[in-house]
Design a protein around this motif. Sequence first.
Motif, PDB file in Angstrom:
ATOM      1  N   SER A   1       9.641  36.438   7.727  1.00 30.07           N
ATOM      2  CA  SER A   1      10.119  34.921   8.208  1.00 30.07           C
ATOM      3  C   SER A   1      11.643  35.445   9.142  1.00 30.07           C
ATOM      4  N   GLU A   2      12.348  34.787  10.131  1.00 30.07           N
ATOM      5  CA  GLU A   2      13.432  35.337  10.312  1.00 30.07           C
ATOM      6  C   GLU A   2      14.687  34.342  10.233  1.00 30.07           C
ATOM      7  N   LEU A   3      14.066  33.418   9.112  1.00 30.16           N
ATOM      8  CA  LEU A   3      15.558  32.892   9.555  1.00 30.16           C
ATOM      9  C   LEU A   3      16.624  33.323   8.517  1.00 30.16           C
ATOM     10  N   TYR A   4      16.657  35.007   7.672  1.00 33.42           N
ATOM     11  CA  TYR A   4      17.355  34.954   6.546  1.00 33.42           C
ATOM     12  C   TYR A   4      18.303  35.792   7.959  1.00 33.42           C
ATOM     13  N   PHE A   5      17.219  36.556   8.867  1.00 26.81           N
ATOM     14  CA  PHE A   5      18.846  36.875   9.748  1.00 26.81           C
ATOM     15  C   PHE A   5      19.514  36.101  10.446  1.00 26.81           C
ATOM     16  N   VAL A   6      18.558  35.043  11.300  1.00 23.76           N
ATOM     17  CA  VAL A   6      18.748  33.726  11.667  1.00 23.76           C
ATOM     18  C   VAL A   6      20.048  33.377  10.900  1.00 23.76           C
ATOM     19  N   GLY A   7      19.843  33.160   9.844  1.00 24.72           N
ATOM     20  CA  GLY A   7      21.027  31.860   8.916  1.00 24.72           C
ATOM     21  C   GLY A   7      22.325  33.384   8.548  1.00 24.72           C
ATOM     22  N   PHE A   8      21.897  34.583   8.833  1.00 23.82           N
ATOM     23  CA  PHE A   8      23.214  35.317   8.505  1.00 23.82           C
ATOM     24  C   PHE A   8      24.140  35.283   9.958  1.00 23.82           C
ATOM     25  N   CYS A   9      23.657  35.256  11.116  1.00 23.14           N
ATOM     26  CA  CYS A   9      24.134  35.984  11.922  1.00 23.14           C
ATOM     27  C   CYS A   9      24.782  34.264  12.424  1.00 23.14           C
ATOM     28  N   LEU A  10      24.288  33.272  12.391  1.00 23.13           N
ATOM     29  CA  LEU A  10      24.835  31.956  12.522  1.00 23.13           C
ATOM     30  C   LEU A  10      26.276  31.890  11.065  1.00 23.13           C
ATOM     31  N   ASP A  11      26.432  32.042   9.847  1.00 23.74           N
ATOM     32  CA  ASP A  11      26.967  31.789   9.169  1.00 23.74           C
ATOM     33  C   ASP A  11      28.526  31.873   9.450  1.00 23.74           C
ATOM     34  N   PRO A  12      29.483  31.009   9.299  1.00 19.60           N
ATOM     35  CA  PRO A  12      30.106  31.796  10.189  1.00 19.60           C
ATOM     36  C   PRO A  12      31.285  31.198   9.025  1.00 19.60           C
ATOM     37  N   ARG A  13      31.204  32.531   8.489  1.00 20.22           N
ATOM     38  CA  ARG A  13      32.025  33.092   7.464  1.00 20.22           C
ATOM     39  C   ARG A  13      32.095  34.347   6.982  1.00 20.22           C
ATOM     40  N   TYR A  14      31.566  34.545   8.140  1.00 20.54           N
ATOM     41  CA  TYR A  14      31.058  36.537   8.196  1.00 20.54           C
ATOM     42  C   TYR A  14      31.119  36.118   9.952  1.00 20.54           C
ATOM     43  N   LYS A  15      32.062  37.399  10.336  1.00 16.92           N
ATOM     44  CA  LYS A  15      32.236  37.970  11.917  1.00 16.92           C
ATOM     45  C   LYS A  15      31.210  38.683  12.260  1.00 16.92           C
ATOM     46  N   ASN A  16      29.772  38.451  12.752  1.00 15.32           N
ATOM     47  CA  ASN A  16      28.957  39.258  13.578  1.00 15.32           C
ATOM     48  C   ASN A  16      29.504  40.707  13.867  1.00 15.32           C
ATOM     49  N   PRO A  17      31.035  40.749  14.360  1.00 14.24           N
ATOM     50  CA  PRO A  17      31.451  42.491  15.083  1.00 14.24           C
ATOM     51  C   PRO A  17      31.682  43.373  13.460  1.00 14.24           C
ATOM     52  N   ASP A  18      31.550  42.454  12.358  1.00 18.16           N
ATOM     53  CA  ASP A  18      32.065  43.065  10.999  1.00 18.16           C
ATOM     54  C   ASP A  18      30.631  43.903  10.644  1.00 18.16           C
ATOM     55  N   PHE A  19      29.538  43.660  10.933  1.00 19.63           N
ATOM     56  CA  PHE A  19      28.738  43.980  10.406  1.00 19.63           C
ATOM     57  C   PHE A  19      27.119  44.480  11.358  1.00 19.63           C
ATOM     58  N   LEU A  20      26.999  43.587  12.513  1.00 18.25           N
ATOM     59  CA  LEU A  20      26.899  43.917  13.460  1.00 18.25           C
ATOM     60  C   LEU A  20      26.513  45.129  13.971  1.00 18.25           C
ATOM     61  N   ARG A  21      25.510  46.034  14.642  1.00 26.06           N
ATOM     62  CA  ARG A  21      25.697  47.376  15.280  1.00 26.06           C
ATOM     63  C   ARG A  21      25.390  46.760  17.068  1.00 26.06           C
ATOM     64  N   LYS A  22      25.925  47.989  17.613  1.00 26.68           N
ATOM     65  CA  LYS A  22      25.280  47.606  18.797  1.00 26.68           C
ATOM     66  C   LYS A  22      24.325  48.954  19.274  1.00 26.68           C
ATOM     67  N   ARG A  23      23.499  48.138  20.082  1.00 25.40           N
ATOM     68  CA  ARG A  23      21.802  48.873  20.099  1.00 25.40           C
ATOM     69  C   ARG A  23      22.238  49.926  21.800  1.00 25.40           C
ATOM     70  N   LEU A  24      21.409  51.364  22.264  1.00 24.85           N
ATOM     71  CA  LEU A  24      21.317  51.334  22.889  1.00 24.85           C
ATOM     72  C   LEU A  24      20.274  51.545  24.243  1.00 24.85           C
ATOM     73  N   ASP A  25      19.179  50.930  23.796  1.00 27.06           N
ATOM     74  CA  ASP A  25      17.752  50.744  24.592  1.00 27.06           C
ATOM     75  C   ASP A  25      17.989  48.508  24.961  1.00 27.06           C
ATOM     76  N   ALA A  26      17.255  48.491  25.642  1.00 26.49           N
ATOM     77  CA  ALA A  26      18.365  47.694  26.243  1.00 26.49           C
ATOM     78  C   ALA A  26      17.061  46.383  25.911  1.00 26.49           C
ATOM     79  N   PRO A  27      17.431  45.390  26.010  1.00 24.89           N
ATOM     80  CA  PRO A  27      17.269  43.878  25.470  1.00 24.89           C
ATOM     81  C   PRO A  27      15.309  43.660  26.395  1.00 24.89           C
ATOM     82  N   ASP A  28      14.924  42.775  25.693  1.00 22.21           N
ATOM     83  CA  ASP A  28      13.945  42.819  26.032  1.00 22.21           C
ATOM     84  C   ASP A  28      13.630  41.346  27.268  1.00 22.21           C
ATOM     85  N   ALA A  29      14.582  40.686  26.899  1.00 22.89           N
ATOM     86  CA  ALA A  29      14.608  39.472  28.293  1.00 22.89           C
ATOM     87  C   ALA A  29      16.480  39.401  28.544  1.00 22.89           C
TER      88      ALA A  29
END
Length: 950
Positions: A634-662
């Motif tokens: 399930s994608e529930l865990y990743f979605v919950g982490f990204c939408l958790d207001p306790r943590y800022k996404n720039p502090d944890f997520l990484r910038k990917r070089l490949d193009a997005p699918d959409a």
Amino acid sequence: MAPPDLQQLKDAAAGFIREKNADIMKIEKLMDAIFGDYASRQENPIAKAWSLYFSALVAYDEQIDAGEKMPGGDDNNLRLPPPVKLLLIPPVSTPTSSASQPKRKKADAAADLDSEAELSDSEPAAKRRAGRQAIPLLDRLSIPGHNPRKATKNKHFWTCIAPDCPLERQGRRTEKDVLKHASECNKLRTHDLDAWQAARDAHSGAALGAMLGVASADSADLETVSDSASTAPRPIGRPPKLLTLESGQQRLNVPAYYEAGREQIAGQNEAWMNGVRHWIMRLICQCGMVPDMLERDEWNAFMKHMNPTYQPISKRDMTNIISKEATLVDELTVKALTKHQDNTITFDGTQNRRGDEMYTQHACTPDRKVFFLGASIGTTESRNAEWIEKGLIQTIETTGRERFAATCSDSTNVTLATRRDLATEIPAMLDICDVVHALQHIIGDINELPAFKNMLHTMKPLIRHFSKSGSSKAHLREASASAVGDGGDRLKMLAKIGKTRFATHLLAVQTLEPALADVCKLYRAGKINFSSKTVQALFDGLPMLGSDYSLEYVTFRRDLLIYQAIVTPFARALWALESTTANASDAFLFWTAIPHALDTLFAQPSAQTGIELPLQQNVRAIYNDRHKFFFAHSELYFVGFCLDPRYKNPDFLRKRLDAPDAPVPEGILFPHAFLRVKTFLKKLLLDLINAHKAHVTGEGELAVRLQKQLVAFWSSEAPFHADLIDGDIMEWLRNLALGGSARCDVLVMLLQRVFSILVNSMPDERTNSMITWLNSPLRGNQNAQTLINMIKVGQWYTYHAPNASGPRRPPRPPTVPFRRIPDAAIKATQMVESQSDDSEEEDSDSEDESDDQSEREIDTAKERELEALRKKVMQRKKLRGKKGMRKTFRADSQFVVDIDVTLDSRGLKWLLMNEEEYRKATEKERADIRGKAATPAVVEKTTTASHWDW
């Protein structure tokens, strides 16, 4: 009805009245031959009238056999009792009052059949339902039987009205026995839901908690029924003076005062006895008092000494009292759950000492209140996914499908199939794996590594010796007590390696390693002797040069420290995620923090840590396999982490070089993560809309609002820029919802659903421990349903009733930094037993119950991939368990985590900073590590033409 059939029924009725102890089963066969089976008779008013008449005759015959005399008659001139008169065939003409009807003898009762009028088969449905309600409840729930060939005391029996219910109870049917069975009979629930609900209403109405008003704060609103309540009128008030005659009174009416005093004392005694029985019930259900004690002479003498008016109660009567209370608790539980949305239902399997298999069910509300819903008890059915799902569906529909957001359980073959089928049956319900069991499986796989084989093989008999030898245990305690003065810690106990706790091997290592030096000294002093050759070799070896210990001892202690260093992050994460406050974001962050902590450990030189490269690679491979299987579900865990207001996404997520699918809106940071979150939320919203189609308007408007609100959240725009108070996510969302702003309503509704979901099935583990505790040999082998009732009542009065004692401390959210977990809390958690055999869990379900579910065809590509991963993990485990086969372990060079997360993120560095580093770091350095919130990007406010294509 044909005349021959009518004549047969008349002859049977006349014969039943003339012959004492006539066989009712012959009449049942005659009814089947004339009107068909029981289901057909329920639709035929003539058949129901005849069944009602024969039931009245049976009841009257039982009263005669018991030696009871009817009012207005004697043994030679018996008359049908007034209630039975009203149960005869209803006439078509206007009914006359029973007072105007002449009294008749028993022998003349069959003459009423001559005036029978045929009832039309086209009777309206409302009239048929009214006729069903007029049938006495006992006749709607049970069928009496009689066998004159048996002994006198066993010639009567009764059966359940449900055709497939195997019950056949000996003796005369009584209201308490019939109601107890009917309120707990799932066969009756399937056969006749109205009768089952009527039985539960009558059963719960007679519960002590309802009469005393202590089960719920609004128990007074419930209808209370007391079989022993006095219905005699009581005089209200009394003369001003007891011996003063009123005007016109010739003599003081002393008997009236005497009778009123007796009734008052009887009422007070009855109320007192109800309170005593209620407290005895709570002692049995909450404190585990042995029910057999109620029939001991010592117990009754003690109670009589405390109050001479005490009336002894049998164990059987107490079982009936507990059953009534459990039915009342069910009603109160449903009432409590209907006040909440987005509940989580969990389930798990267990069995009692008699071998009855059960699947317990719990509901967890968004505010983390846990309710025990009961259990599906297996008899002769196969405990496969279909059977478990049927029980869950029945429980869910009692409250309403729309009130549940997810289902969670461990990941055996049968539970995986059950969750998948349940999510297919209810599309708006999410299928969630238990994060605690997943982490425990990693620890179990690490225990099988060759690097720890010798250490565990030696530790087990060493600890087993101290659990059996009292003298060795006493010597070790004395040695640890003497070490306290030298700055050491006092040894309390050595944790056993068992199957009833999570991370049990680590608990044993943590308690053995500090005491190992004392054990060695005691052995060499001759105070302790070991029968195991392996343990003897540990202490008998020649000391190393410049050391007091042998090479075997040093190697064993080194392996203990290495095992503790590797497994501790998994165990601490497991103990933290056992909390009922754990959500999807917590699960994702702990799974990401574990490899970060291990990478820090593995980065140190092997000569310093003793952790060789092959062991590091094996641990990484085990983690990677389990991580991929867990998060592919399930994608529930990743979605919950990204939408958790306790943590800022720039502090944890990484910038990917490949193009997005959409395509994504302009200015969106981390577009790949944004697309994953968007896809999940769109599907969740669409499933909710389809589930509530009749109540939803403006589907396209909801989709557009979700698009705007998700972009605003991702860019930290108002109103999502508000700070959290005490880190409470649900309180933050409730405050946004109370604002009633159309700028956040749809996303807030979805976030409340995401963060309301419980990601573990620990309520079932704790209840299973209660089943084991209450079903010990001292308490006897209770019936499975009795066990469930006892636990249900005990948990209600412990956690949910007014003035409930509740948990000793309120639940706290899991803290991600391992350094912030208090040692006291960890030690308390270590002693909490959970009834889960994780070392054998994946093989615990029998082949015939799970293989047919695991081999079924899987439609979607994602489910096929998930099934392949599960089979891969299972195949590796089976190969390791076969004798004579060489165990092989994969070796990975790096940890593989989520593709959009980096283990070198500054957020993880700050969260996992140890105490010493945290004290040394200045406030400026910590602020630099945390990073600052990203500047809100300028986002285009236009929307696409299609509502869902964005």
